[in-house]
Design an enzyme around this catalytic site. Structure first.
Site, short mmCIF file in Angstrom:
data_model
loop_
_atom_site.label_atom_id
_atom_site.label_comp_id
_atom_site.label_asym_id
_atom_site.label_seq_id
_atom_site.Cartn_x
_atom_site.Cartn_y
_atom_site.Cartn_z
N LEU A 105 31.89 46.69 42.43
CA LEU A 105 32.96 46.48 41.46
C LEU A 105 33.75 47.78 41.36
CD1 LEU A 105 31.18 44.69 38.45
CD2 LEU A 105 32.68 43.63 40.14
N ASP A 106 35.05 47.68 41.12
CA ASP A 106 35.85 48.87 40.90
C ASP A 106 35.32 49.63 39.68
OD1 ASP A 106 37.45 48.12 43.01
OD2 ASP A 106 38.94 47.13 41.75
N ARG A 107 35.58 50.92 39.67
CA ARG A 107 35.09 51.76 38.58
C ARG A 107 35.54 51.25 37.21
NH1 ARG A 107 36.20 58.32 38.12
NH2 ARG A 107 35.00 58.68 36.20
N ARG A 131 43.49 41.94 41.84
CA ARG A 131 44.59 42.76 41.32
C ARG A 131 45.85 42.63 42.16
NH1 ARG A 131 41.32 48.36 40.87
NH2 ARG A 131 43.29 49.14 40.03
#
Length: 316
Positions: free
Chosen positions: A145-147, A247
């Site tokens: 997962l992105d930060r 996104r």
């Protein structure tokens, strides 16, 4: 893993057990010979210093139970202390564990914590878990997962389960659903975005993704959950698993995610300031997968207080 000492000084022989069976040899070596540079390991394989069942093998060889791996004495750098994870993150990660058995951990990852260290970060979620669970010999991320993205993430405690879940991910057998707040009024008829994505790495090391006809096939399914003035809460299902897929697809459709400092818009920044939103509004809310021993596992992670407060302000 069982070990016997060779008559030759410094040479070790490891017998591969069931847990390590099926793993690539190079990944196995990186774990067993921590600190030895990857280039040195590949050189040792090319020269035949490292052997399996007395024979030369390639780095992508898949180990089998009972294989005998010969490890020569290889110089390693002086050991460095593992980064000490702050009590704040340890507490939040411990509170975020939503499922645990002998083979799997599932964590509701907080926003702001990367999944692993690197690129200027001393530690991430996996280092935090290894500090919390020193008795666990094996802990590996199943996916990422992105930060700034919060929500459910899988961590394998056994190599066999890691391989099985990777197989399920490749075959679209793991159902992942995200909640995202986007700018504007998402059209009800827009239920699928299919646009090829190309990943680029800038000189700074930052990863950026764009829609490009030469990119990889990428598909995301969207559905409207709740509408607000100037924003829409949507559920996103990534059919494929590309970097920053949700996104970039939302941006491509004309409805960028709020709080997105990479792919957001100026209008979105204004709305975020009005709402007090200081992070990416993207949350891995639901996860469904099949465990070999116990069947289908369905998990949910509610939005955190920060994101719930944003929705309450929009409703008012």
């Amino acid at each position: 893993m069982t070990e016997t000492e060779s008559a030759r000084q410094g040479v070790r022989h490891l017998a591969v057990d069931e847990d390590s069976a099926g793993q690539r040899l190079d990944n196995f070596l990186l774990r067993e010979l921590k600190g030895v540079p990857r280039t040195r390991l590949y050189k040792a394989l090319r020269k035949g210093e490292i052997r399996v069942n007395k024979g030369r093998v390639k780095p992508d060889y898949r180990l089998e139970a009972g294989d005998n791996v010969r490890l020569p004495p290889l110089r390693t750098p002086a050991p460095t202390e593992a980064p000490v994870v702050s009590r704040q993150w340890v507490g939040r990660v411990e509170a975020g564990i939503v499922y645990e058995d002998k083979s799997l951990l599932v964590v509701n990852k907080p926003s702001g914590l990367a999944v692993h260290g690197g690129s200027g970060l001393n530690y991430g979620l996996i280092e935090c878990l290894r500090q919390m669970r020193p008795q666990d010999r094996y802990l590996e991320l199943v996916h990422r997962l992105d930060r700034d993205t919060s929500g459910l993430i899988l961590i394998a405690r056994k190599p066999a389960l890691l391989r099985e879940l990777h197989r399920q991910l490749r075959g679209d057998e793991v159902d992942k659903r995200y909640l995202a707040l986007v700018q504007g009024s998402w059209p009800k008829a827009l239920s699928r975005v299919e646009a090829p994505l190309q990943k680029n790495v800038l000189k700074s090391g930052e990863r950026m993704v764009r829609v490009d006809r030469e990119g990889k096939r990428s598909v995301t399914e969207f559905s409207v959950v709740e509408r607000f003035k100037g924003a829409t809460l949507v559920e996103a299902k990534p059919v494929t698993g590309r970097t920053h897929q949700i996104r970039v697809h939302a941006l491509h459709a004309g409805y960028p995610l709020l709080g997105d400092d990479k792919y957001g818009s100026r209008e979105g920044e204004v709305l975020c300031k009005q709402l007090g939103l200081r992070r990416l509004f993207l949350h891995a809310a639901r996860l469904s997968l099949k465990l070999p021993e116990s069947g289908r596992l369905e998990l949910q992670a509610p939005l955190d207080d920060e994101l719930n407060e944003i929705l309450q302000r929009l409703r008012k």
